[in-house]
Design a protein around this motif. Structure first.
Motif, PDB file in Angstrom:
ATOM      1  N   LEU A 161       0.849  -1.413  -0.005  1.00 28.24           N
ATOM      2  CA  LEU A 161      -0.080   0.134   0.070  1.00 28.24           C
ATOM      3  C   LEU A 161       0.953   1.360  -0.120  1.00 28.24           C
ATOM      4  O   LEU A 161       0.422   2.219  -0.519  1.00 28.24           O
ATOM      5  CB  LEU A 161      -0.924   0.218   1.208  1.00 28.24           C
ATOM      6  N   LEU A 162       1.890   1.312   0.664  1.00 23.85           N
ATOM      7  CA  LEU A 162       2.879   2.639   1.026  1.00 23.85           C
ATOM      8  C   LEU A 162       3.601   2.752  -0.157  1.00 23.85           C
ATOM      9  O   LEU A 162       3.962   3.667  -0.501  1.00 23.85           O
ATOM     10  CB  LEU A 162       3.567   2.595   2.445  1.00 23.85           C
ATOM     11  N   SER A 163       3.885   1.728  -1.090  1.00 27.76           N
ATOM     12  CA  SER A 163       4.620   1.703  -2.089  1.00 27.76           C
ATOM     13  C   SER A 163       4.184   2.065  -3.485  1.00 27.76           C
ATOM     14  O   SER A 163       4.670   2.585  -4.491  1.00 27.76           O
ATOM     15  CB  SER A 163       5.506   0.530  -2.375  1.00 27.76           C
ATOM     16  N   PRO A 167      -2.924   7.232  -6.448  1.00 27.03           N
ATOM     17  CA  PRO A 167      -3.878   6.991  -5.532  1.00 27.03           C
ATOM     18  C   PRO A 167      -4.745   6.034  -6.057  1.00 27.03           C
ATOM     19  O   PRO A 167      -5.081   5.034  -5.355  1.00 27.03           O
ATOM     20  CB  PRO A 167      -4.686   8.423  -5.510  1.00 27.03           C
ATOM     21  N   GLU A 168      -4.860   5.882  -7.347  1.00 27.18           N
ATOM     22  CA  GLU A 168      -5.717   4.862  -8.025  1.00 27.18           C
ATOM     23  C   GLU A 168      -4.979   3.275  -7.617  1.00 27.18           C
ATOM     24  O   GLU A 168      -5.988   2.422  -7.410  1.00 27.18           O
ATOM     25  CB  GLU A 168      -5.855   5.050  -9.602  1.00 27.18           C
ATOM     26  N   ARG A 191      -5.427  -1.713  -4.533  1.00 24.41           N
ATOM     27  CA  ARG A 191      -4.726  -2.410  -3.796  1.00 24.41           C
ATOM     28  C   ARG A 191      -5.614  -2.692  -2.357  1.00 24.41           C
ATOM     29  O   ARG A 191      -5.613  -3.902  -1.841  1.00 24.41           O
ATOM     30  CB  ARG A 191      -3.257  -2.217  -3.380  1.00 24.41           C
ATOM     31  N   PHE A 192      -5.892  -1.459  -1.946  1.00 19.33           N
ATOM     32  CA  PHE A 192      -6.403  -1.550  -0.646  1.00 19.33           C
ATOM     33  C   PHE A 192      -7.994  -2.431  -0.570  1.00 19.33           C
ATOM     34  O   PHE A 192      -8.123  -3.334   0.174  1.00 19.33           O
ATOM     35  CB  PHE A 192      -6.983  -0.072  -0.451  1.00 19.33           C
ATOM     36  N   ALA A 193      -8.878  -2.108  -1.890  1.00 23.08           N
ATOM     37  CA  ALA A 193      -9.824  -3.073  -2.014  1.00 23.08           C
ATOM     38  C   ALA A 193      -9.656  -4.320  -2.145  1.00 23.08           C
ATOM     39  O   ALA A 193     -10.244  -5.384  -1.716  1.00 23.08           O
ATOM     40  CB  ALA A 193     -10.518  -2.591  -3.189  1.00 23.08           C
ATOM     41  N   LYS A 194      -8.515  -4.818  -2.821  1.00 23.48           N
ATOM     42  CA  LYS A 194      -8.028  -6.372  -2.925  1.00 23.48           C
ATOM     43  C   LYS A 194      -7.587  -6.889  -1.596  1.00 23.48           C
ATOM     44  O   LYS A 194      -8.314  -8.174  -1.260  1.00 23.48           O
ATOM     45  CB  LYS A 194      -6.598  -6.369  -3.898  1.00 23.48           C
ATOM     46  N   TYR A 195      -6.922  -6.306  -0.611  1.00 25.29           N
ATOM     47  CA  TYR A 195      -6.451  -6.888   0.683  1.00 25.29           C
ATOM     48  C   TYR A 195      -7.902  -6.604   1.399  1.00 25.29           C
ATOM     49  O   TYR A 195      -7.935  -7.790   2.575  1.00 25.29           O
ATOM     50  CB  TYR A 195      -5.378  -5.809   1.274  1.00 25.29           C
ATOM     51  N   LEU A 196      -8.812  -5.630   1.349  1.00 26.32           N
ATOM     52  CA  LEU A 196     -10.138  -5.803   2.108  1.00 26.32           C
ATOM     53  C   LEU A 196     -10.703  -7.096   1.872  1.00 26.32           C
ATOM     54  O   LEU A 196     -11.393  -7.707   2.627  1.00 26.32           O
ATOM     55  CB  LEU A 196     -10.917  -4.621   2.169  1.00 26.32           C
TER      56      LEU A 196
END
Length: 56
Positions: free
Chosen positions: A29-31, A35-36, A41-46
């Motif tokens: 996430l931090l790398s 923003p897109e 990635r955030f949605a994938k991990y959730l």
């Protein structure tokens, strides 16, 4: 915003993820530079956390 996203994912996965898995998520996430990409990635991990899967 970056810290918030990382904190949410790491908190959600705290009980079901080991330290290495949490690091993979945080780094991924931090790398992300755009923003897109970070949102995708955030949605994938959730989704993975909701399905009780580990990051790959």
């Amino acid at each position: 915003m970056d810290n918030l996203i990382g904190a949410v994912v790491l908190t959600l996965g705290k009980g079901q993820l080991n330290k290495a898995s949490r690091f993979v998520i945080a780094y991924d996430l931090l790398s992300a530079k755009k923003p897109e990409t970070r949102q995708r990635r955030f949605a994938k991990y959730l989704t993975m956390l909701a399905n009780e899967e580990k990051p790959k």
